[in-house]
Design a protein around this motif. Structure first.
Motif, PDB file in Angstrom:
ATOM      1  N   SER A  21      23.858  59.003  44.330  1.00 32.17           N
ATOM      2  CA  SER A  21      24.040  59.817  45.530  1.00 32.17           C
ATOM      3  C   SER A  21      24.822  59.088  46.609  1.00 32.17           C
ATOM      4  CB  SER A  21      22.678  60.231  46.097  1.00 32.17           C
ATOM      5  OG  SER A  21      21.900  59.073  46.412  1.00 32.17           O
ATOM      6  N   LYS A  22      24.930  57.757  46.508  1.00 31.43           N
ATOM      7  CA  LYS A  22      25.584  56.983  47.556  1.00 31.43           C
ATOM      8  C   LYS A  22      26.885  56.327  47.112  1.00 31.43           C
ATOM      9  CE  LYS A  22      21.287  55.875  50.002  1.00 31.43           C
ATOM     10  NZ  LYS A  22      20.426  54.794  50.529  1.00 31.43           N
ATOM     11  N   GLU A  23      27.047  56.092  45.822  1.00 31.56           N
ATOM     12  CA  GLU A  23      28.236  55.374  45.371  1.00 31.56           C
ATOM     13  C   GLU A  23      28.539  55.684  43.913  1.00 31.56           C
ATOM     14  OE1 GLU A  23      27.446  51.189  45.532  1.00 31.56           O
ATOM     15  OE2 GLU A  23      25.788  51.292  44.104  1.00 31.56           O
ATOM     16  N   TYR A  24      29.667  55.162  43.461  1.00 30.87           N
ATOM     17  CA  TYR A  24      30.034  55.280  42.049  1.00 30.87           C
ATOM     18  C   TYR A  24      30.649  53.962  41.590  1.00 30.87           C
ATOM     19  CZ  TYR A  24      34.838  55.797  43.723  1.00 30.87           C
ATOM     20  OH  TYR A  24      36.053  55.584  44.330  1.00 30.87           O
ATOM     21  N   LYS A  25      30.491  53.702  40.314  1.00 29.47           N
ATOM     22  CA  LYS A  25      31.106  52.524  39.712  1.00 29.47           C
ATOM     23  C   LYS A  25      31.755  52.946  38.402  1.00 29.47           C
ATOM     24  CE  LYS A  25      27.822  49.175  41.648  1.00 29.47           C
ATOM     25  NZ  LYS A  25      26.816  48.117  41.345  1.00 29.47           N
ATOM     26  N   ILE A  26      32.865  52.315  38.082  1.00 26.64           N
ATOM     27  CA  ILE A  26      33.590  52.632  36.856  1.00 26.64           C
ATOM     28  C   ILE A  26      33.728  51.362  36.015  1.00 26.64           C
ATOM     29  CG2 ILE A  26      35.751  53.511  35.878  1.00 26.64           C
ATOM     30  CD1 ILE A  26      36.169  55.044  38.477  1.00 26.64           C
ATOM     31  N   TYR A  27      33.415  51.490  34.720  1.00 27.93           N
ATOM     32  CA  TYR A  27      33.509  50.363  33.801  1.00 27.93           C
ATOM     33  C   TYR A  27      34.490  50.717  32.678  1.00 27.93           C
ATOM     34  CZ  TYR A  27      29.130  49.130  36.142  1.00 27.93           C
ATOM     35  OH  TYR A  27      28.170  48.836  37.080  1.00 27.93           O
ATOM     36  N   ASP A  28      35.326  49.752  32.317  1.00 23.84           N
ATOM     37  CA  ASP A  28      36.259  49.990  31.217  1.00 23.84           C
ATOM     38  C   ASP A  28      35.550  49.772  29.884  1.00 23.84           C
ATOM     39  OD1 ASP A  28      36.077  47.252  30.848  1.00 23.84           O
ATOM     40  OD2 ASP A  28      38.068  46.824  31.668  1.00 23.84           O
ATOM     41  N   GLU A  29      36.291  49.882  28.789  1.00 27.02           N
ATOM     42  CA  GLU A  29      35.678  49.790  27.462  1.00 27.02           C
ATOM     43  C   GLU A  29      35.129  48.408  27.150  1.00 27.02           C
ATOM     44  OE1 GLU A  29      38.666  50.899  24.724  1.00 27.02           O
ATOM     45  OE2 GLU A  29      40.147  49.443  25.426  1.00 27.02           O
ATOM     46  N   SER A  30      35.506  47.398  27.963  1.00 32.17           N
ATOM     47  CA  SER A  30      34.955  46.045  27.801  1.00 32.17           C
ATOM     48  C   SER A  30      33.765  45.801  28.718  1.00 32.17           C
ATOM     49  CB  SER A  30      36.046  45.002  28.078  1.00 32.17           C
ATOM     50  OG  SER A  30      37.130  45.155  27.190  1.00 32.17           O
ATOM     51  N   GLN A  31      33.292  46.889  29.370  1.00 33.02           N
ATOM     52  CA  GLN A  31      32.140  46.835  30.278  1.00 33.02           C
ATOM     53  C   GLN A  31      32.429  46.061  31.557  1.00 33.02           C
ATOM     54  OE1 GLN A  31      29.425  48.749  29.556  1.00 33.02           O
ATOM     55  NE2 GLN A  31      30.730  49.366  27.843  1.00 33.02           N
ATOM     56  N   ASN A  32      33.706  45.920  31.903  1.00 31.09           N
ATOM     57  CA  ASN A  32      34.087  45.284  33.160  1.00 31.09           C
ATOM     58  C   ASN A  32      34.235  46.345  34.240  1.00 31.09           C
ATOM     59  OD1 ASN A  32      34.324  42.646  31.984  1.00 31.09           O
ATOM     60  ND2 ASN A  32      36.306  43.286  31.122  1.00 31.09           N
ATOM     61  N   GLU A  33      33.710  46.065  35.430  1.00 31.80           N
ATOM     62  CA  GLU A  33      33.858  47.024  36.522  1.00 31.80           C
ATOM     63  C   GLU A  33      35.305  47.044  36.992  1.00 31.80           C
ATOM     64  OE1 GLU A  33      31.994  48.099  40.941  1.00 31.80           O
ATOM     65  OE2 GLU A  33      31.087  46.526  39.697  1.00 31.80           O
ATOM     66  N   VAL A  34      35.884  48.223  37.099  1.00 32.75           N
ATOM     67  CA  VAL A  34      37.292  48.365  37.471  1.00 32.75           C
ATOM     68  C   VAL A  34      37.424  49.393  38.591  1.00 32.75           C
ATOM     69  CG1 VAL A  34      38.177  47.739  35.194  1.00 32.75           C
ATOM     70  CG2 VAL A  34      37.625  50.127  35.695  1.00 32.75           C
ATOM     71  N   GLN A  35      38.571  49.373  39.230  1.00 38.84           N
ATOM     72  CA  GLN A  35      38.896  50.349  40.271  1.00 38.84           C
ATOM     73  C   GLN A  35      39.982  51.282  39.761  1.00 38.84           C
ATOM     74  OE1 GLN A  35      37.363  50.634  43.283  1.00 38.84           O
ATOM     75  NE2 GLN A  35      35.981  48.951  42.704  1.00 38.84           N
ATOM     76  N   ARG A  36      39.788  52.566  39.948  1.00 40.63           N
ATOM     77  CA  ARG A  36      40.800  53.559  39.609  1.00 40.63           C
ATOM     78  C   ARG A  36      41.274  54.242  40.878  1.00 40.63           C
ATOM     79  NH1 ARG A  36      41.762  51.203  35.073  1.00 40.63           N
ATOM     80  NH2 ARG A  36      40.363  51.649  33.334  1.00 40.63           N
ATOM     81  N   ASP A  37      42.563  54.541  40.928  1.00 37.29           N
ATOM     82  CA  ASP A  37      43.146  55.137  42.131  1.00 37.29           C
ATOM     83  C   ASP A  37      42.593  56.530  42.384  1.00 37.29           C
ATOM     84  OD1 ASP A  37      44.695  52.901  42.488  1.00 37.29           O
ATOM     85  OD2 ASP A  37      46.420  53.719  41.400  1.00 37.29           O
ATOM     86  N   ILE A  38      42.438  56.868  43.661  1.00 34.37           N
ATOM     87  CA  ILE A  38      42.047  58.218  44.059  1.00 34.37           C
ATOM     88  C   ILE A  38      43.311  59.061  44.203  1.00 34.37           C
ATOM     89  CG2 ILE A  38      40.977  59.630  45.860  1.00 34.37           C
ATOM     90  CD1 ILE A  38      39.129  57.317  46.486  1.00 34.37           C
ATOM     91  N   SER A  39      43.357  60.171  43.507  1.00 35.06           N
ATOM     92  CA  SER A  39      44.529  61.049  43.523  1.00 35.06           C
ATOM     93  C   SER A  39      44.231  62.312  44.314  1.00 35.06           C
ATOM     94  CB  SER A  39      44.934  61.434  42.096  1.00 35.06           C
ATOM     95  OG  SER A  39      45.178  60.277  41.318  1.00 35.06           O
TER      96      SER A  39
END
Length: 290
Positions: free
Chosen positions: A39-57
């Motif tokens: 409800s407060k945040e989101y996190k994104i992990y790639d296929e190697s389980q590393n936290e990554v940042q994706r651009d907001i479009s």
């Protein structure tokens, strides 16, 4: 990503259209990505389980009311774009000169100030400024013709794009290649160079777009996208929507940069300006809709 009553939140959906009524900001996950949403945040992990940042479009049509933007864009094409296109063609055909000299001769014939020639210079400068970034993007597109036929080495599309655009030498090489191609084509003249290559490339572009449309009909939610595109939401229309639509109309018709005057200078005297303008604007709008 959305904001309601001063609070930010996140939603997950299969596509932007599903939540277009709540937000115009989206994050597109790459293959193998996993999103953890609270409800407060989101996190994104790639296929190697590393936290990554994706651009907001942001999607322009959603920001400006979907089908409402399309209607305003068509209005700008019909009421503003077409008359200006006809005027530029007639000025170019009347003088059969470059945009700068075409404006100067038109001013002299009308007993107006020769300072009107600076309008022609403004168009040339605008074209140069557009070329300054368009040539870089076109160079990247040339590079991707070869990238699409090679193995990505396990890299995601975002990582691949970042690696290509981070290399100054690659950007410079493909930018130079694009500029040299244009020098060769333009150096051959409007008829023998530009017209000849356009007769080859434009049908190819149209066929590719038809293939993409057919693919979206078969594999995508085409009906839903079509409904969104042509279902107007006037509650999202602002003065900025009109400016955006008018800018898109000018850009898509290549108005105000001297190119239409240059084409007019080569236009036969017996060719109908009105018919030609309507044909060009109609085909341009069709491609834009596709």
């Amino acid at each position: 990503v959305y904001k309601r009553q001063g609070k930010y939140g996140s939603l997950a959906a299969s596509d932007p259209i599903a939540i277009s009524g709540l937000t115009n900001k989206f994050i597109f996950l790459e293959d193998g990505d996993v999103a953890e949403i609270s409800s407060k945040e989101y996190k994104i992990y790639d296929e190697s389980q590393n936290e990554v940042q994706r651009d907001i479009s942001q999607i322009v049509a959603i920001i400006n009311g979907g089908g409402a933007f399309v209607l305003i864009y068509l209005f700008c094409i019909l009421i503003i774009g077409l008359p200006i296109m006809m005027a530029e063609i007639m000025i170019g055909r009347s003088s059969q000169k470059s945009p700068v000299n075409a404006m100067r001769l038109s001013a002299e014939k009308s007993d107006q100030s020769p300072s009107w020639r600076f309008v022609g210079w403004g168009g040339l400068i605008s074209g140069l400024l557009i070329l300054s970034f368009y040539s870089v993007l076109a160079g990247i597109c040339l590079d991707y013709i070869f990238i699409s036929g090679t193995d990505s080495g396990g890299m995601s599309t975002t990582e691949k794009f970042a690696s290509q655009t981070a290399s100054v030498s690659k950007l410079l090489f493909w930018h130079t290649a694009f500029i040299l191609m244009n020098i060769i084509i333009i150096g051959a003249g409007v008829v023998s160079g530009i017209e000849r290559i356009v007769r080859l490339l434009m049908p190819m572009l149209f066929v590719l777009m038809i293939v993409m449309v057919v693919n979206s009909i078969i594999n995508g939610d085409f009906a839903r996208g079509l409904s969104f595109l042509f279902a107007p939401n006037f509650s999202d229309v602002t003065p900025a929507t009109f400016l955006s639509a008018m800018g898109q109309a000018f850009f898509s018709l290549s108005l105000g940069m001297g190119s239409i005057m240059a084409y007019g200078a080569y236009m036969p005297k017996d060719q109908q300006v009105v018919n030609s303008s309507f044909t060009v604007a109609s085909l341009d709008t069709l491609i834009a809709m596709l």
